[in-house]
Scaffold this motif. Structure first.
Motif, PDB file in Angstrom:
ATOM      1  N   ARG A  22      55.896  49.589  23.012  1.00  0.00           N
ATOM      2  CA  ARG A  22      55.313  50.694  23.769  1.00  0.00           C
ATOM      3  C   ARG A  22      56.376  51.751  24.047  1.00  0.00           C
ATOM      4  O   ARG A  22      57.566  51.458  24.157  1.00  0.00           O
ATOM      5  CB  ARG A  22      54.727  50.198  25.090  1.00  0.00           C
ATOM      6  CG  ARG A  22      53.616  49.179  24.931  1.00  0.00           C
ATOM      7  CD  ARG A  22      52.954  48.901  26.273  1.00  0.00           C
ATOM      8  NE  ARG A  22      51.715  49.636  26.427  1.00  0.00           N
ATOM      9  CZ  ARG A  22      51.139  49.884  27.591  1.00  0.00           C
ATOM     10  NH1 ARG A  22      51.700  49.495  28.718  1.00  0.00           N
ATOM     11  NH2 ARG A  22      49.998  50.541  27.649  1.00  0.00           N
ATOM     12  N   GLY A  23      55.896  52.994  24.187  1.00  0.00           N
ATOM     13  CA  GLY A  23      56.788  54.072  24.580  1.00  0.00           C
ATOM     14  C   GLY A  23      56.884  55.167  23.534  1.00  0.00           C
ATOM     15  O   GLY A  23      56.575  54.972  22.366  1.00  0.00           O
ATOM     16  N   ASP A  43      53.290  56.574  24.750  1.00  0.00           N
ATOM     17  CA  ASP A  43      53.174  57.162  26.080  1.00  0.00           C
ATOM     18  C   ASP A  43      52.199  58.332  26.056  1.00  0.00           C
ATOM     19  O   ASP A  43      51.499  58.591  27.041  1.00  0.00           O
ATOM     20  CB  ASP A  43      54.539  57.650  26.576  1.00  0.00           C
ATOM     21  CG  ASP A  43      55.469  56.510  26.952  1.00  0.00           C
ATOM     22  OD1 ASP A  43      54.964  55.423  27.295  1.00  0.00           O
ATOM     23  OD2 ASP A  43      56.704  56.706  26.898  1.00  0.00           O
ATOM     24  N   TRP A  62      52.772  53.286  16.809  1.00  0.00           N
ATOM     25  CA  TRP A  62      53.915  53.113  17.696  1.00  0.00           C
ATOM     26  C   TRP A  62      55.166  53.663  17.012  1.00  0.00           C
ATOM     27  O   TRP A  62      55.174  53.917  15.808  1.00  0.00           O
ATOM     28  CB  TRP A  62      54.088  51.645  18.082  1.00  0.00           C
ATOM     29  CG  TRP A  62      54.212  50.679  16.946  1.00  0.00           C
ATOM     30  CD1 TRP A  62      53.198  50.202  16.166  1.00  0.00           C
ATOM     31  CD2 TRP A  62      55.412  50.077  16.450  1.00  0.00           C
ATOM     32  NE1 TRP A  62      53.681  49.329  15.230  1.00  0.00           N
ATOM     33  CE2 TRP A  62      55.038  49.213  15.384  1.00  0.00           C
ATOM     34  CE3 TRP A  62      56.750  50.142  16.822  1.00  0.00           C
ATOM     35  CZ2 TRP A  62      55.962  48.469  14.663  1.00  0.00           C
ATOM     36  CZ3 TRP A  62      57.681  49.389  16.114  1.00  0.00           C
ATOM     37  CH2 TRP A  62      57.278  48.570  15.050  1.00  0.00           C
TER      38      TRP A  62
END
Length: 525
Positions: A52-53, A236, A523
């Motif tokens: 994630r991110g 995000d 991702w």
């Protein structure tokens, strides 16, 4: 073999399934034994663990972009919509349909009564529960009297939509449609709260929620933490950055200013393939740019004229000269290898100037006009000029280039012969209903008959797969042999991503992983 190599890379990275690999390899002309051998040599797929991110930057943005479902018209709107909203269903890259907001559904024997059960615990971005009443109002906006929604034709057989209870929706049709679950995946058919009207600050239940929406300037979405799929979306958020043209988009990707571009121009393919910092996605699709011959006026109402045009078109020349060999030669139907009911028996007219001249002489035609414009489809002007070149010796083609402004109102469907362009549609029925039923607002060739209309309606309701496939095959033969559509090439979707973009899966129906539907899986490494 670069296209197959790209498929192998996506398979090895876990971006596509074995089934999707086989489907897309077949669309590229690879036989099943050869595709199986390649997969065996490649070994099992291995997907890195998503993390994630990070923010994904996409080159996209125009002043007329919208998040209002009934006003959505183009690829950009579809991408925004599928990020922010859910639909009842979603269409996967292998063209199978699965539930989105709907967890399951059932249908009666005549395919006229459909019941959809919503997933438990769905919430909108404002914390409000998603209910059947929200679904009913969202869908009814497209079918009410006076609606100008592009999806209205897709729901033309709807007799009623009702909430049976808080989590159950029943849709009743006045004639059967076995494709309804696929149709409901269309990005226009987005679910929003009942009574909602402020679409500049749109509220949905999709994987991303709106932070800013200033069309043509700044569009920013952030992760919706209460999205129903555990751990998704991984990003995000997404930052949509307006870029003026294809050359500027290419420069922005290569300089690292954006992470994803779509509608890559063919001349850039070799440059992108040799660049280790980007990944080129070259995907066969059902999109095409075509010539339109209107069958309700001279000279295009004459079958001999239409046959002359078909035999005067060098499709191989169009593929090599206009698209640099990237695409698939087509017969004169809107249905190609990426569709479930494509009929391979339907073959394009042979390029033969003697036969073309014979038919033109029978039609009493030695010269004719072909209208085109920059806005009339991908490479429309180049296709028109290539046809002019290939027809020389059979007839004189006068290519008339017109301004983009007003082309769709003042030229298309006004002149006997024009250029046009189409994105893929999720089903064969969707295309035939929109573009080839007599009296349809987008029946650009004005070809058709009551008998052909009845064939469309009958095939739509047929639940026997073998019978249905033959019905669609018969209709494709009729379009190819008699119709006014001339389709030289099914075009590939050319997209490119930065090397650190992972989990990206191209889609044969819709740029950016199915009009953004697959961005919840992306991702950054």
């Amino acid at each position: 073999m670069s296209d197959i190599d790209g498929l192998v890379r996506q398979y090895k990275a876990g971006g596509i399934s074995r089934r999707s690999f086989m489907t897309r390899a077949a669309a590229m002309g690879l036989l099943v034994p050869a595709a199986t051998g390649i997969l065996t040599a490649a070994g099992p797929a291995f997907a890195q663990e998503p993390r994630r991110g990070g923010w994904l930057r996409i080159a996209q943005g125009n002043t007329d972009d919208t998040l209002e479902p009934v006003r959505m018209t183009d690829t950009a709107d579809g991408i925004y919509g599928n990020c922010v909203y859910q639909r009842l269903t979603r269409l996967l890259p292998d063209l199978e349909v699965e539930g989105d907001a709907a967890e399951e559904w059932s249908v009666n024997d005549g395919a006229t009564h459909w019941t959809f059960s919503l997933r438990a615990g769905l919430t909108f971005h404002n914390g409000q529960d998603v209910t059947a009443e929200d679904v009913v109002e969202s869908l009814m906006r497209h079918v009410v009297e006076g609606s100008e929604s592009p999806a209205k034709a897709l729901l033309s057989t709807v007799e009623s939509i009702e909430a049976v209870d808080a989590s159950t929706v029943r849709i009743v049709l006045n004639s059967g449609n076995a494709d309804l679950p696929v149709i409901l995946s269309d990005y226009h058919l987005a679910i929003h709260p009942a009574g909602f009207t402020d679409f500049d600050r749109a509220i949905g239940s999709g994987p991303f929620k709106v932070m800013e929406f200033v069309p043509g300037e700044r569009v920013v979405f952030e992760r919706f933490e209460n999205y129903y799929e555990d751990g998704k979306p991984y990003l995000d958020g997404i930052d949509f950055i307006p870029v003026p043209d294809a050359n500027a988009e290419l420069s922005a990707l290569l300089s690292g200013d954006v992470d994803l571009i779509y509608a890559v121009v063919p001349f850039a393919v070799e440059q992108l393939q040799s660049n280790a910092n980007v990944t080129l996605h070259n995907t066969p699709t059902g999109a095409f740019t075509n010539m339109v011959m209107m069958c309700d006026r001279a000279p295009t109402d004459n079958l001999d004229f239409r046959l002359g045009v078909k035999h005067a078109l060098d499709r191989e020349l169009v593929l090599s000269q206009v698209f640099r060999g990237i695409g698939t030669i087509s017969a004169d139907t809107p249905i190609g290898p990426t569709y479930r009911y494509w009929c391979p028996d339907v073959q394009p007219a042979e390029y033969d100037l003697d036969r073309a001249r014979f038919h033109f002489e029978r039609a009493g035609v030695t010269a004719f006009d072909l209208y085109t414009s920059e806005t009339a489809g991908n490479s429309a002007n180049d296709i028109a000029l290539t046809f002019q070149q290939s027809a020389a010796g059979a007839a004189d083609v006068n290519v008339i280039r017109t301004p983009s402004d007003g082309y769709w109102s003042h030229t298309w469907m006004q002149q006997p012969m024009t250029m046009s362009g189409w994105n893929a549609r999720p089903t064969v029925d969707a295309f035939l209903t929109i573009a080839h039923m007599s009296g349809g607002s987008w029946n650009e060739t004005a070809w058709g008959s009551e008998a052909f209309d009845q064939m469309i309606i009958a095939a739509r309701a047929e639940l026997n797969e073998d019978v249905r496939r033959q019905m669609y095959c018969d209709m494709q033969h009729m379009l190819n042999d008699e119709g006014g559509l001339v389709n030289p090439v099914f075009q590939n979707s050319l997209e490119a991503t930065a090397a650190n973009v992972q989990g990206y899966t191209p889609h044969p129906v819709g740029s950016v992983s199915g009009f953004g539907e697959g961005l919840r899986n992306v991702w950054l490494s």
